[in-house]
Scaffold this motif. Sequence first.
Motif, mmCIF file in Angstrom:
data_model
loop_
_atom_site.group_PDB
_atom_site.id
_atom_site.type_symbol
_atom_site.label_atom_id
_atom_site.label_comp_id
_atom_site.label_asym_id
_atom_site.label_seq_id
_atom_site.Cartn_x
_atom_site.Cartn_y
_atom_site.Cartn_z
ATOM 1 N N HIS A 72 -22.711 53.807 -27.104
ATOM 2 C CA HIS A 72 -22.001 52.820 -26.281
ATOM 3 C C HIS A 72 -20.626 53.359 -25.859
ATOM 4 C CE1 HIS A 72 -24.366 49.107 -25.763
ATOM 5 N NE2 HIS A 72 -25.017 49.525 -26.829
ATOM 6 N N SER A 100 -27.240 54.863 -25.643
ATOM 7 C CA SER A 100 -26.927 53.535 -25.100
ATOM 8 C C SER A 100 -25.603 53.546 -24.346
ATOM 9 C CB SER A 100 -26.886 52.492 -26.225
ATOM 10 O OG SER A 100 -28.147 52.374 -26.832
ATOM 11 N N GLN A 130 -19.246 52.981 -31.131
ATOM 12 C CA GLN A 130 -18.984 51.936 -30.151
ATOM 13 C C GLN A 130 -17.820 51.070 -30.639
ATOM 14 O OE1 GLN A 130 -21.759 48.540 -29.798
ATOM 15 N NE2 GLN A 130 -22.850 49.350 -31.580
ATOM 16 N N ASP A 146 -31.985 47.202 -26.175
ATOM 17 C CA ASP A 146 -30.558 47.031 -25.897
ATOM 18 C C ASP A 146 -30.410 46.467 -24.486
ATOM 19 O OD1 ASP A 146 -27.862 47.358 -25.136
ATOM 20 O OD2 ASP A 146 -27.597 49.063 -26.468
ATOM 21 N N ARG A 178 -22.611 37.382 -31.027
ATOM 22 C CA ARG A 178 -23.295 38.669 -31.127
ATOM 23 C C ARG A 178 -24.753 38.543 -31.580
ATOM 24 N NH1 ARG A 178 -22.184 44.220 -29.922
ATOM 25 N NH2 ARG A 178 -20.202 44.093 -28.824
ATOM 26 N N VAL A 188 -28.664 47.165 -29.906
ATOM 27 C CA VAL A 188 -27.243 47.454 -29.805
ATOM 28 C C VAL A 188 -26.733 48.242 -31.016
ATOM 29 C CG1 VAL A 188 -24.948 46.401 -29.716
ATOM 30 C CG2 VAL A 188 -26.775 45.527 -28.254
ATOM 31 N N PHE A 235 -27.992 39.624 -29.664
ATOM 32 C CA PHE A 235 -28.174 41.037 -29.331
ATOM 33 C C PHE A 235 -28.512 41.895 -30.546
ATOM 34 C CE2 PHE A 235 -24.736 39.210 -26.629
ATOM 35 C CZ PHE A 235 -25.526 38.995 -25.514
#
Length: 282
Positions: free
Chosen positions: A101, A125, A35, A219, A162, A246, A165
């Motif tokens: 991601h 995800s 990601q 997530d 951040r 995440v 998460f």
Amino acid sequence: MTPPIRRRFVDTPVGPIHVAACGAPDAPPVLLLHQTPRSWREYEAVLPRLGRTRHAIAMDTVGFGDSPPPPWPPSIERWADAAHATLDAMGVGTVDLVGHHTGGVVAIEMAAARGDRVRSLVLSSTPWIDAAGRERRRERPPVDAIEPDADGGHLQQLWRQRRPFYPEGRPELLQAFVVDALRAHGAPEVGHRVVAAYRMDERIGRVHQPALVIRASADPFAAPQSQALREHLHEARLVEIEGGGVPLPDQMPDAFAAAVEAFLAEVDARRDAIAPRSEGRP
């Protein structure tokens, strides 16, 4: 014994791409795509687990980690082209893809553009992006936008933005994110903008390979979209990793690697079942 991780740069038409690989080079290859704004280190604990049976390769997306910035504006299509160029330079033919991601979005484009090369996909995800999704992302407040200031307050700002998460009691995961975000060429937010511009709904119909959709239950970004993504794939099933968030690959590397390996073993078994019949035809 745990196989070692070997790192190197691969020369490609867009410049040197940094890769980290684990496992025997003649084992079945699997490419892991991170990601943004992370790097190959998102898979640092996953590589040795997959490397026991695979040639597991994690690359730094152009402009992230140790891969230098590209000579063009970033896009999912160009990132996918760069990944194919990296595989070409490494002499890798057919490959399984694993993306988390943004990496999952790149994997979809890689399969759409070069279906002959991609054997299967693991989409962890990975968001579903259609016209409504693109509009929502354009209107959503930035996740990783920061403005550097002289007293270093932007470092704390990035951490705080951040933190909601990420799992409690795992500051090392958030620290790994911040380190990668600060090393990214350009704004850390660029990956979110690139994903928001990708026309996945127009490309996903070209993806016919077997796929596994991994939903990380904690997530908040991707979990609600996992079922929609699965429904738009030609042949896919969904597995949920309870408690995953995440940072799933480095948060729960055992569960993540186990899900990937189990799926790839199924793909292997299907290939082996088809091969004898094909070889027996006149």
